[in-house]
Enzyme design. Structure first.
Site, PDB file in Angstrom:
ATOM      1  N   GLY A 184      -3.759  -4.855  -6.167  1.00 35.16           N
ATOM      2  CA  GLY A 184      -4.157  -6.059  -5.973  1.00 35.16           C
ATOM      3  C   GLY A 184      -4.351  -6.261  -4.517  1.00 35.16           C
ATOM      4  N   GLY A 185      -3.660  -7.399  -4.085  1.00 36.74           N
ATOM      5  CA  GLY A 185      -3.568  -7.938  -2.608  1.00 36.74           C
ATOM      6  C   GLY A 185      -3.033  -6.759  -1.587  1.00 36.74           C
ATOM      7  N   GLY A 418     -37.245   7.274  12.045  1.00 39.61           N
ATOM      8  CA  GLY A 418     -36.353   6.280  12.048  1.00 39.61           C
ATOM      9  C   GLY A 418     -35.006   6.666  12.548  1.00 39.61           C
ATOM     10  N   ALA A 419     -34.292   7.781  12.184  1.00 40.57           N
ATOM     11  CA  ALA A 419     -33.372   8.314  12.433  1.00 40.57           C
ATOM     12  C   ALA A 419     -32.950   8.335  14.053  1.00 40.57           C
ATOM     13  CB  ALA A 419     -32.841   9.318  11.673  1.00 40.57           C
TER      14      ALA A 419
HETATM   15  C1  HXC Z   1       7.117  -8.313  -9.589  1.00 43.85           C
HETATM   16  C2  HXC Z   1       6.711  -6.191 -10.013  1.00 43.85           C
HETATM   17  C3  HXC Z   1       5.501  -6.278 -10.068  1.00 43.85           C
HETATM   18  C4  HXC Z   1       4.854  -7.422  -9.607  1.00 43.85           C
HETATM   19  C5  HXC Z   1       5.969  -4.173 -10.465  1.00 43.85           C
HETATM   20  N1  HXC Z   1       7.240  -4.703 -10.427  1.00 43.85           N
HETATM   21  N2  HXC Z   1       4.823  -4.924 -10.338  1.00 43.85           N
HETATM   22  N3  HXC Z   1       7.458  -7.210  -9.954  1.00 43.85           N
HETATM   23  N4  HXC Z   1       5.671  -8.229  -9.412  1.00 43.85           N
HETATM   24  N5  HXC Z   1       3.644  -7.533  -9.592  1.00 43.85           N
HETATM   25  C6  HXC Z   1       8.566  -4.231 -10.626  1.00 43.85           C
HETATM   26  C7  HXC Z   1       8.924  -3.628 -12.015  1.00 43.85           C
HETATM   27  O1  HXC Z   1       9.031  -4.735 -12.849  1.00 43.85           O
HETATM   28  C8  HXC Z   1       9.891  -2.686 -11.617  1.00 43.85           C
HETATM   29  O2  HXC Z   1      10.907  -3.573 -11.634  1.00 43.85           O
HETATM   30  C9  HXC Z   1       9.527  -2.451 -10.121  1.00 43.85           C
HETATM   31  O3  HXC Z   1       8.843  -3.276  -9.604  1.00 43.85           O
HETATM   32  C10 HXC Z   1       9.020  -0.952 -10.225  1.00 43.85           C
HETATM   33  O4  HXC Z   1       7.749  -1.145 -10.963  1.00 43.85           O
HETATM   34  P1  HXC Z   1       7.486   0.187 -11.929  1.00 43.85           P
HETATM   35  O5  HXC Z   1       6.250  -0.368 -12.964  1.00 43.85           O
HETATM   36  O6  HXC Z   1       8.742   0.696 -12.650  1.00 43.85           O
HETATM   37  O7  HXC Z   1       7.012   1.251 -11.076  1.00 43.85           O
HETATM   38  P2  HXC Z   1       5.887   2.260 -11.119  1.00 43.85           P
HETATM   39  O8  HXC Z   1       5.984   3.167 -12.389  1.00 43.85           O
HETATM   40  O9  HXC Z   1       5.710   3.167  -9.990  1.00 43.85           O
HETATM   41  O10 HXC Z   1       4.519   1.456 -11.184  1.00 43.85           O
HETATM   42  C11 HXC Z   1       4.164   0.798  -9.879  1.00 43.85           C
HETATM   43  C12 HXC Z   1       2.909  -0.166 -10.094  1.00 43.85           C
HETATM   44  C13 HXC Z   1       3.042  -1.189 -11.372  1.00 43.85           C
HETATM   45  C14 HXC Z   1       1.528   0.682 -10.452  1.00 43.85           C
HETATM   46  C15 HXC Z   1       2.556  -0.783  -8.959  1.00 43.85           C
HETATM   47  O11 HXC Z   1       4.407  -1.538 -11.392  1.00 43.85           O
HETATM   48  C16 HXC Z   1       2.105  -2.026 -11.609  1.00 43.85           C
HETATM   49  O12 HXC Z   1       0.847  -1.726 -12.233  1.00 43.85           O
HETATM   50  N6  HXC Z   1       2.565  -3.344 -11.446  1.00 43.85           N
HETATM   51  C17 HXC Z   1       1.493  -4.520 -11.511  1.00 43.85           C
HETATM   52  C18 HXC Z   1       0.692  -4.511 -10.462  1.00 43.85           C
HETATM   53  C19 HXC Z   1      -0.249  -5.705 -10.382  1.00 43.85           C
HETATM   54  O13 HXC Z   1      -1.096  -6.056 -11.301  1.00 43.85           O
HETATM   55  N7  HXC Z   1      -0.147  -6.645  -9.515  1.00 43.85           N
HETATM   56  C20 HXC Z   1      -0.407  -7.991  -9.601  1.00 43.85           C
HETATM   57  C21 HXC Z   1      -1.893  -7.792  -8.675  1.00 43.85           C
HETATM   58  S1  HXC Z   1      -2.784  -9.377  -8.514  1.00 43.85           S
HETATM   59  P3  HXC Z   1      12.526  -2.964 -12.131  1.00 43.85           P
HETATM   60  O14 HXC Z   1      13.402  -4.159 -11.991  1.00 43.85           O
HETATM   61  O15 HXC Z   1      12.341  -2.399 -13.475  1.00 43.85           O
HETATM   62  O16 HXC Z   1      12.711  -1.805 -11.410  1.00 43.85           O
HETATM   63  C22 HXC Z   1      -2.702  -9.530  -6.887  1.00 43.85           C
HETATM   64  C23 HXC Z   1      -3.663 -10.575  -6.540  1.00 43.85           C
HETATM   65  C24 HXC Z   1      -3.999 -10.687  -4.854  1.00 43.85           C
HETATM   66  O17 HXC Z   1      -2.107  -8.830  -6.056  1.00 43.85           O
HETATM   67  C25 HXC Z   1      -5.199 -11.419  -4.585  1.00 43.85           C
HETATM   68  C26 HXC Z   1      -6.361 -10.291  -4.468  1.00 43.85           C
HETATM   69  C27 HXC Z   1      -7.284 -10.936  -4.054  1.00 43.85           C
END
Ligand code: HXC
Length: 528
Positions: A184-185, A418-419
């Site tokens: 995401g961000g 053109g290049a």
């Molecule tokens: C809060 C989060 C989190 C999130 C992960 N965690 N993503 N906590 N907010 N977005 C936490 C998990 O619960 C976990 O906590 C720890 O971080 C590690 O995550 P894992 O999933 O165990 O790690 P991994 O397997 O390495 O995977 C990492 C990951 C995955 C690929 C980043 O966690 C994931 O896909 N997360 C969601 C990503 C996402 O959709 N983000 C929002 C994007 S929207 P614990 O306590 O269990 O250790 C955005 C909009 C911005 O950003 C604006 C854009 C224009």
């Protein structure tokens, strides 16, 4: 009025000791992070911790942390009882080779490095300071994007970062280093930076992860397949360089910073030119074949012209155009060069976009441009035309025309169509243009030209084959040699290839004081 203290020095020490103990306890928590288990998990993923990374990036003991005691105030989902110091990001400044650099590093051990309100505000303040003092910002990214539990507040936090990324664009260098799964961000802010580095296997960038992709489109793909370093270095062009490990990556960030000014009011640090560098310019004669259709490696030519190595960017994306930073006579220059080894060095959509972005980058940071031309033209084809080669090729044209830094171009062997104009010809504002005697400069290659202009004459002749050959020879002799271009003032001079390095050094010296103004305007409207 002075109030005399009633405490003796030893009493005062006794009173302050518990406070210092508390202070040290908090510091320890700040430095050690959430738990030894979380640190071990980070290491087990093949990643360093945020603090270890900052240490590797900056000069020894130069890091000054900002807001290490900051904690979030969010409610719900159990957040109120989980308020780690720092809120998942380390921010501060230090030096690289003695020059100030601002840095922020996501701590993946804290909520997956995700961004909440406090986390975002720390980054906002850091970026504001960097902009105010005119120093680069390096982001060490290892975070999951917006913190889901904090909802739209987290999204707004990203908005504040994007806005600052754009305000800082072209003012201070912004380098994004991708060291973990960045969603995401956490992927969009780096896209607004000047340079993106990634570490293979551990870093990924995507707007929506594989799970969302699967749910929406039904496509099954791994994290690496969707947004790994190789994908972004080769296919999407998001990533400028890929490294095997974090240590090498961070050491190369330091090197990159040594080639950049701290801000747009300065020039890159200049070194004294190497004295006797023992190079053999004769090699240039061997490296570039006279036959315009024979392939060769442009990078070998570049190595002969620069002081040390070329710091190449986007090596694997659109390899038909080579771009990178190097020093010539001690001065940093941005080099753009057609690469005959790939697609004969044509300009296509990828090369145009890659070149345009690089020209803009160099121009913003007062880095002179050196263009080495050996280009058969734009790549013909339905895919290119429908893909928008007109609109996207125009980006390179726009970027060059808009660039006010010193600009020198050298036509090594051929420059068609053109290049020829787009690759920093005199007509679009190059300050100095040279050609080697071996080259051809024309609207198109002699064969293609003869087929267009003399088609009817060739077809009507008794011996079309012989007539065509004659016409090709005539056209080549009359129009395509460099003296024709020099006579008309289209190049400043035809030079001995062996003098090229010196011509560049002298030209850069002469152009050192160049000053060029663009018309006053809010901003231009470059093709996108
Ligand atoms: C809060 C989060 C989190 C999130 C992960 N965690 N993503 N906590 N907010 N977005 C936490 C998990 O619960 C976990 O906590 C720890 O971080 C590690 O995550 P894992 O999933 O165990 O790690 P991994 O397997 O390495 O995977 C990492 C990951 C995955 C690929 C980043 O966690 C994931 O896909 N997360 C969601 C990503 C996402 O959709 N983000 C929002 C994007 S929207 P614990 O306590 O269990 O250790 C955005 C909009 C911005 O950003 C604006 C854009 C224009």
């Amino acid at each position: 009025m002075v109030i005399a203290s009633s405490e003796s020095p030893s009493q005062s020490r006794n009173t302050v000791e518990p406070l210092l103990r508390e202070f040290r306890g908090i510091r320890e928590q700040v430095v050690s992070g959430p738990s030894p288990g979380a640190t071990a998990a980070q290491h087990a993923r093949g990643k360093l911790t945020a603090r270890e990374r900052v240490k590797l990036l900056l000069d020894e003991d130069s890091f000054r942390e900002l807001e290490p005691l900051r904690r979030h105030r969010a409610q719900g989902f159990g957040l109120e009882s989980n308020r780690p110091y720092g809120d998942g990001v380390i921010t501060g400044w230090g030096t690289v080779d003695g020059r100030t650099v601002f840095v922020y590093a996501h701590d993946f051990r804290v909520f997956g490095g995700s961004l909440g309100e406090a986390h975002a505000q720390k980054i906002h303040r850091l970026m504001d300071r960097a902009l105010a003092v005119g120093a680069p910002v390096v982001s060490l990214n290892d975070g999951a994007g917006a913190r889901i539990q904090e909802g739209v507040t987290a999204l707004a936090g990203y908005g504040g970062i994007f806005r600052r990324n754009v305000r800082a664009s072209g003012v201070v260098p912004q380098i994004a280093v991708m060291l973990g799964p960045c969603a995401g961000g956490a992927a969009y802010s780096p896209a607004l930076a000047d340079v993106v580095f990634m570490v293979r296997s551990t870093a990924q960038m995507f707007v929506t992860g594989p799970d969302v992709v699967r749910a929406v489109t039904g496509e099954n793909i791994t994290h690496e397949g969707l947004g790994g370093a190789d994908v972004h270095a080769e296919a999407s062009g998001v990533c400028h360089r890929v490294f095997e490990d974090e240590e090498t990556c961070l050491s190369e960030v330091r090197y990159l910073l040594s080639l950049l000014p701290s801000n747009n009011r300065e020039s890159p640090p200049r070194l004294t030119a190497p004295l006797a560098d023992g190079r053999s310019p004769e090699r240039l004669l061997e490296l570039v074949p006279v036959n315009p259709n024979q392939s060769y490696d442009m990078k070998a030519v570049i190595e002969e012209l620069v002081d040390e190595d070329l710091f190449e960017l986007h090596e694997r994306w659109a390899p038909n155009l080579v771009v990178g930073l190097a020093r010539v006579g001690g001065r940093v220059v941005g080099i753009l060069a057609n690469q005959p080894r790939h697609l004969a060095g044509v300009l296509d959509i990828g090369a145009s976009e890659k070149g345009a972005r690089f020209v803009q980058f160099c121009d913003a940071f007062n880095i002179p441009l050196v263009t080495l031309e050996d280009v058969p033209g734009f790549l013909p084809g339905v895919e290119q035309e429908h893909g928008g080669i007109i609109r996207r090729g125009a980006k390179l044209l726009y970027a060059y025309c808009n660039a006010t830094v010193p600009r020198i171009s050298v036509i090594l062997r051929k420059a068609y169509g053109g290049a020829f104009i787009v690759m920093d010809s005199q007509a679009i504002g190059a300050d100095l243009t040279y050609a080697w005697p071996t080259n051809e400069v024309a609207v198109m290659g002699a064969e293609a030209a003869a087929d267009v202009v003399f088609r009817k004459e060739i077809a009507a002749s008794d011996d079309p084959e012989a007539t065509r050959e004659r016409k090709v020879r005539e056209y080549r002799g009359a129009l395509t040699h460099p003296y024709h271009a020099a006579e008309r003032g289209l190049v400043d001079d035809v030079i001995d290839p062996r003098d090229t390095r010196q011509a560049l050094i002298d030209g850069l010296e002469m152009l050192d004081g160049k000053h060029a103004d663009l018309p006053e305007r809010k901003h231009g409207n470059p093709p996108q």
